[in-house]
Design a protein around this motif. Structure first.
Motif, PDB file in Angstrom:
ATOM      1  N   LYS A   1      -9.632  -7.978   5.206  1.00  0.00           N
ATOM      2  CA  LYS A   1      -8.723  -7.067   4.836  1.00  0.00           C
ATOM      3  C   LYS A   1      -8.287  -6.043   5.935  1.00  0.00           C
ATOM      4  O   LYS A   1      -8.731  -6.250   7.028  1.00  0.00           O
ATOM      5  CB  LYS A   1      -9.922  -6.209   3.910  1.00  0.00           C
ATOM      6  CG  LYS A   1     -10.151  -6.831   2.757  1.00  0.00           C
ATOM      7  CD  LYS A   1     -11.361  -5.962   1.823  1.00  0.00           C
ATOM      8  CE  LYS A   1     -11.605  -6.520   0.623  1.00  0.00           C
ATOM      9  NZ  LYS A   1     -12.775  -7.405   1.144  1.00  0.00           N
TER      10      LYS A   1
ATOM     11  N   LYS B   1      -2.156   3.672   5.926  1.00  0.00           N
ATOM     12  CA  LYS B   1      -1.735   3.927   4.644  1.00  0.00           C
ATOM     13  C   LYS B   1      -2.822   4.833   3.937  1.00  0.00           C
ATOM     14  O   LYS B   1      -2.364   5.657   3.221  1.00  0.00           O
ATOM     15  CB  LYS B   1      -1.732   2.489   4.004  1.00  0.00           C
ATOM     16  CG  LYS B   1      -1.408   2.568   2.533  1.00  0.00           C
ATOM     17  CD  LYS B   1      -1.240   1.349   1.699  1.00  0.00           C
ATOM     18  CE  LYS B   1      -0.817   1.369   0.219  1.00  0.00           C
ATOM     19  NZ  LYS B   1      -0.450   0.029  -0.437  1.00  0.00           N
ATOM     20  N   ASN B   2      -4.163   4.725   4.207  1.00  0.00           N
ATOM     21  CA  ASN B   2      -5.035   5.468   3.709  1.00  0.00           C
ATOM     22  C   ASN B   2      -6.014   5.949   4.694  1.00  0.00           C
ATOM     23  O   ASN B   2      -6.247   5.173   5.803  1.00  0.00           O
ATOM     24  CB  ASN B   2      -5.915   4.560   2.719  1.00  0.00           C
ATOM     25  CG  ASN B   2      -4.980   4.021   1.447  1.00  0.00           C
ATOM     26  OD1 ASN B   2      -4.535   4.861   0.527  1.00  0.00           O
ATOM     27  ND2 ASN B   2      -4.920   2.886   1.374  1.00  0.00           N
TER      28      ASN B   2
ATOM     29  N   VAL C   1     -11.856   2.040  -4.633  1.00  0.00           N
ATOM     30  CA  VAL C   1     -11.106   1.134  -5.521  1.00  0.00           C
ATOM     31  C   VAL C   1     -10.758   2.054  -6.921  1.00  0.00           C
ATOM     32  O   VAL C   1      -9.661   2.184  -7.363  1.00  0.00           O
ATOM     33  CB  VAL C   1     -11.735  -0.162  -5.771  1.00  0.00           C
ATOM     34  CG1 VAL C   1     -10.601  -0.948  -6.518  1.00  0.00           C
ATOM     35  CG2 VAL C   1     -11.555  -0.822  -4.185  1.00  0.00           C
TER      36      VAL C   1
ATOM     37  N   GLY D   1      -8.274   4.656  -6.845  1.00  0.00           N
ATOM     38  CA  GLY D   1      -7.015   4.182  -6.849  1.00  0.00           C
ATOM     39  C   GLY D   1      -6.626   3.655  -5.361  1.00  0.00           C
ATOM     40  O   GLY D   1      -5.343   3.411  -4.998  1.00  0.00           O
ATOM     41  N   CYS D   2      -7.541   3.649  -4.478  1.00  0.00           N
ATOM     42  CA  CYS D   2      -7.403   3.296  -2.946  1.00  0.00           C
ATOM     43  C   CYS D   2      -6.857   1.738  -3.131  1.00  0.00           C
ATOM     44  O   CYS D   2      -7.712   0.975  -3.444  1.00  0.00           O
ATOM     45  CB  CYS D   2      -8.563   3.580  -2.055  1.00  0.00           C
ATOM     46  SG  CYS D   2      -8.142   3.192  -0.458  1.00  0.00           S
ATOM     47  N   GLU D   3      -5.606   1.402  -2.453  1.00  0.00           N
ATOM     48  CA  GLU D   3      -5.335   0.282  -2.341  1.00  0.00           C
ATOM     49  C   GLU D   3      -5.804  -0.376  -0.977  1.00  0.00           C
ATOM     50  O   GLU D   3      -5.401   0.141   0.138  1.00  0.00           O
ATOM     51  CB  GLU D   3      -3.956   0.006  -2.417  1.00  0.00           C
ATOM     52  CG  GLU D   3      -3.228  -1.572  -2.335  1.00  0.00           C
ATOM     53  CD  GLU D   3      -1.884  -1.856  -2.486  1.00  0.00           C
ATOM     54  OE1 GLU D   3      -1.360  -2.731  -2.069  1.00  0.00           O
ATOM     55  OE2 GLU D   3      -1.313  -0.658  -3.225  1.00  0.00           O
ATOM     56  N   ILE D   4      -6.683  -1.514  -0.833  1.00  0.00           N
ATOM     57  CA  ILE D   4      -7.095  -2.001   0.328  1.00  0.00           C
ATOM     58  C   ILE D   4      -6.537  -3.364   0.209  1.00  0.00           C
ATOM     59  O   ILE D   4      -6.878  -4.309  -0.586  1.00  0.00           O
ATOM     60  CB  ILE D   4      -8.557  -2.197   0.243  1.00  0.00           C
ATOM     61  CG1 ILE D   4      -9.167  -0.875  -0.019  1.00  0.00           C
ATOM     62  CG2 ILE D   4      -9.171  -2.760   1.640  1.00  0.00           C
ATOM     63  CD1 ILE D   4     -10.691  -0.697  -0.035  1.00  0.00           C
ATOM     64  N   THR D   5      -5.618  -3.668   1.211  1.00  0.00           N
ATOM     65  CA  THR D   5      -4.847  -5.098   1.394  1.00  0.00           C
ATOM     66  C   THR D   5      -5.339  -6.001   2.141  1.00  0.00           C
ATOM     67  O   THR D   5      -6.376  -5.708   3.206  1.00  0.00           O
ATOM     68  CB  THR D   5      -3.282  -4.528   1.897  1.00  0.00           C
ATOM     69  OG1 THR D   5      -3.374  -3.929   3.132  1.00  0.00           O
ATOM     70  CG2 THR D   5      -2.637  -3.668   0.913  1.00  0.00           C
TER      71      THR D   5
END
Length: 162
Positions: free
Chosen positions: A17, A45-46, A153, A156-160
């Motif tokens: 990730k 991003k976060n 998660v 709403g946190c998107e972990i790419t």
């Protein structure tokens, strides 16, 4: 979060990730006010923070001073990284309840404050972490850090992936 405690869990969770873990032991929101831009670097991003407990237990801060510092820190971060989403894990209660009321008051205040903005989310993990989950009365045991990543998660946190 302190790498000494979350390190093993984070190495496994972050594998594959796009995650930078920059936990620094025993820091307060005041430390982060002074150092956030050098630790974070370019705009991610976060940004995910778990900060506030040491303001009470290490510095013996007043509730209002911690609240002021947290809101100031997040406003500074937002000014520097306006496109980043900020997630703040509310303060986890410790086995030592000396500052339990201060923690509760700060969590309520910060949840209301965060709700006023679309760029910061208060993630309630305090209600999910029991003292039985704290290996040393302060830090969760390795297997219990999943509470934080799951809540992140859910918020709403998107972990790419890398």
């Amino acid at each position: 979060m302190d790498n000494h405690f979350i390190g093993e869990y984070m190495r496994s969770f972050a594998q594959g990730k796009d995650v930078l873990h920059a936990g620094i032991s025993s820091t307060t929101s005041y430390h982060w006010e002074a150092a956030y831009s050098t630790v974070i670097g370019t705009a991610p991003k976060n940004i995910v923070m778990h900060v506030g407990t040491n303001n009470f237990y290490d510095v013996h801060d007043l509730t209002s001073d911690t609240q002021d510092s947290l809101t100031r820190l997040f406003m500074l971060m937002h000014s520097k990284y306006p496109s980043s989403n900020i997630y703040w894990f509310n303060i986890t209660q410790r086995s030592d309840t000396s500052y339990a009321q201060n923690v509760s008051e700060t969590n309520v205040y910060m949840a209301e404050w965060c709700a006023e903005y679309d760029w910061i989310t208060c993630v309630d993990t305090c209600s999910k972490v029991t003292t039985a989950m704290l290996g040393d009365g302060v830090h969760p045991t390795t297997e219990n850090y999943k509470v934080f990543t799951d809540a992140l998660v859910e918020a709403g946190c998107e972990i790419t992936e890398k």
